[in-house]
Motif scaffolding. Structure first.
Motif, short mmCIF file in Angstrom:
data_model
loop_
_atom_site.label_atom_id
_atom_site.label_comp_id
_atom_site.label_asym_id
_atom_site.label_seq_id
_atom_site.Cartn_x
_atom_site.Cartn_y
_atom_site.Cartn_z
N ALA A 63 34.10 42.47 28.49
CA ALA A 63 32.87 41.88 27.96
C ALA A 63 32.34 42.64 26.74
O ALA A 63 31.84 42.02 25.80
N GLY B 80 42.92 31.53 35.89
CA GLY B 80 43.02 32.99 35.95
C GLY B 80 41.84 33.63 36.67
O GLY B 80 42.01 34.59 37.42
N ILE B 81 40.64 33.11 36.43
CA ILE B 81 39.44 33.71 37.04
C ILE B 81 39.05 32.99 38.33
O ILE B 81 38.84 33.62 39.36
N HIS C 9 42.09 32.15 41.11
CA HIS C 9 42.66 33.43 41.58
C HIS C 9 42.07 33.85 42.93
O HIS C 9 42.81 34.16 43.87
N ALA D 254 39.93 49.54 38.49
CA ALA D 254 40.39 48.66 39.58
C ALA D 254 40.27 49.39 40.92
O ALA D 254 39.67 48.86 41.86
N LEU E 203 48.05 33.34 26.50
CA LEU E 203 46.79 33.95 26.92
C LEU E 203 46.09 34.62 25.73
O LEU E 203 44.86 34.63 25.65
N PHE F 66 33.49 40.12 40.11
CA PHE F 66 34.82 39.86 40.67
C PHE F 66 35.55 41.19 40.87
O PHE F 66 36.59 41.47 40.27
N ASP G 122 48.91 50.18 35.65
CA ASP G 122 48.36 51.03 36.71
C ASP G 122 49.43 51.84 37.41
O ASP G 122 49.12 52.77 38.16
N ALA H 139 37.59 39.78 44.76
CA ALA H 139 38.22 38.67 44.04
C ALA H 139 39.68 38.91 43.70
O ALA H 139 40.39 38.00 43.29
N TYR H 140 40.13 40.15 43.84
CA TYR H 140 41.56 40.44 43.66
C TYR H 140 41.91 41.63 44.55
O TYR H 140 41.01 42.27 45.11
N PHE I 22 45.47 32.85 43.86
CA PHE I 22 45.82 31.53 43.32
C PHE I 22 45.89 30.50 44.43
O PHE I 22 46.95 30.08 44.87
N ASP J 58 33.54 40.39 35.04
CA ASP J 58 34.13 41.74 35.09
C ASP J 58 33.50 42.57 36.20
O ASP J 58 34.17 43.39 36.83
N TRP K 208 41.36 42.31 31.05
CA TRP K 208 40.56 42.13 32.27
C TRP K 208 40.36 40.63 32.45
O TRP K 208 39.80 39.97 31.57
N TRP K 209 40.79 40.10 33.57
CA TRP K 209 40.67 38.67 33.84
C TRP K 209 41.22 37.86 32.66
O TRP K 209 40.59 36.95 32.16
N TYR K 210 42.40 38.28 32.21
CA TYR K 210 43.21 37.49 31.26
C TYR K 210 42.63 37.43 29.86
O TYR K 210 43.11 36.66 29.03
N ILE L 61 53.33 33.12 36.63
CA ILE L 61 52.17 32.43 37.17
C ILE L 61 50.92 32.55 36.31
O ILE L 61 50.05 31.67 36.32
N ASN L 62 50.81 33.64 35.55
CA ASN L 62 49.61 33.82 34.72
C ASN L 62 49.68 33.05 33.41
O ASN L 62 48.69 32.98 32.69
#
Lengths: 259, 259
Positions: free
Chosen positions: B106, A178-179, A182, A64, B171, A116, B197, A121-122, A136, A113, B100-102, B164-165
């Motif tokens: 990948a 979520g994606i 967000h 991150a 999930l 974003f 983190d 994106a975050y 969001f 992954d 990662w992203w809920y 919120i998630n």
């Protein structure tokens, strides 16, 4: 309008390939500018690793933090920078993919992954007593719309409210909310094609008609009414939905819809 | 007991790497046989394509059908065959990954997309008036247990019932129910580490203790009480949950729990 199609299927002659081609021709005929990210044709690198962050990759790698540093420094890899530029350019983003194991194929997850990244994106915006970043409903990609076009092997009844797989809107919630929501993208209701493996050529004519209809009414289609994070509906910073703002009996992901 | 750890993080010195190492040492000390699928170290091919099905790949490619044909013919690629063999060997499968992203990274989704082939993880068993294949509680991997060990960047409150998630159990439902329970694996409650983190070395001591505790009590931990598909709770073939079998007020994914 500028339309980006992100397409993830290994076979150009597949149903997904046909729906992607139909989207391109329909939108172009309607006067859209269309760009396509054909992830298989691009041999998209699906896997996040230290090479994504160039000189900003620390040792040990911190995904991150390092992705945000590389974004700030402009040292994300060219493939990722191009996709971020396409997203900024687009007014509408259409995702065309088969539902594999109840979510997107790995190649598309790897696009998320990597593209974003943090600070794109975050990890964007101010954190205070009344705001928890631009997330969001707000963020880098606010003002854009997205639409998932998904083919599904199983029958529609398997994905209904009482269906064994769970409701399709709940399966897609981690993607749509979520994606996509967000970083600020408004999400239109998905175009879902069930029993895709049993589709006949006759069925396809109806499917094509319905898909064109959706594509030609993007402008007048109401987005899913997700609640904005910083609108006052959520406690900050716990991000718990405040008591009593939802209709009686609403639970689960559905809590995060305004009405 | 035979334990397989499927691990997906690019950095060996990460929190995920430490939790994976701790699982290996804890289980070996407790007398388990342990094998590890370290997907990054193995340079796991994440993307499904025609090369996965060798001579059984048709043109145009049909992923579900061709993967089943290649499984039957024994011509799936060696990397996939080895993973399928590990799954058959295992009594317990532990998945260690960051959310990662809920959902999963990948590379791990690509492990599922390729290893969980047709005729191995789906498309198994008899279809009749009373059965809809060996799925959801029955199948090739019945008798095995799995446990997700997941690190999450956000706070626990963001993933609670009103967070919120969305609730973490919702999930994870597409993974725990959709991917793991589908071929018959019983799923133990997940080990979820929030605010990952911001974890300090002092926090890590507590985390390590809690993780060891979970690992040493795998045998006595009750699996999540998902409903078996062919148990009579669902209509066949619509796979709708029969009316009235759930407690009042239960909705969404929670419908598919026995109690």
């Amino acid at each position: 309008m500028n339309s980006l199609i992100v397409y993830a299927h290994p076979e150009p002659k597949s149903l997904n390939g046909s729906l992607k081609d139909l989207a391109i021709s329909t939108l172009r005929t309607a006067g859209h500018e269309v760009r396509v990210s054909d992830l298989y044709a691009m041999r998209w690198k699906a896997v996040v690793d230290a090479t994504d962050y160039g000189p900003e990759a620390s040792n040990p790698l911190r995904v991150a933090r390092d992705s945000g540093r590389a974004f700030d420094a402009g040292t994300l890899t060219p493939d990722v920078l191009i996709e971020q530029e396409k997203l900024r350019w687009a007014d509408v983003i259409i995702f065309q993919f088969p539902l594999w194991w109840y979510t997107m194929p790995a190649i598309l997850k790897g696009w998320v992954d990597r593209v974003f990244s943090s600070h794109f994106a975050y990890g964007v915006g101010e954190y205070s007593d009344t705001r928890f970043g631009d997330r969001f409903g707000e963020g880098t990609l606010a003002g854009r719309k997205a639409l998932l076009s998904v083919t599904v092997g199983g029958s529609e009844s398997h994905y209904c409210a009482r269906g064994i797989n769970g409701p399709i809107e709940d399966l897609l919630f981690p993607i749509q909310h979520g994606i996509l929501y967000h970083p600020g993208i408004e999400v239109l209701p998905p175009f879902v094609l069930y029993s895709a493996d049993r589709l006949t050529s006759e069925d396809y004519a109806d499917v094509a008609k319905a898909w064109k209809q959706r594509l030609l009414t993007l402008d007048s289609t109401e987005p899913i009414a997700f609640r904005q994070q910083n609108s006052g509906d959520y406690e900050i910073p716990s991000l718990r939905l405040k008591e009593g703002v939802e209709p009686a009996g609403r639970t689960g992901f559905g809590l995060h819809l305004r009405h």
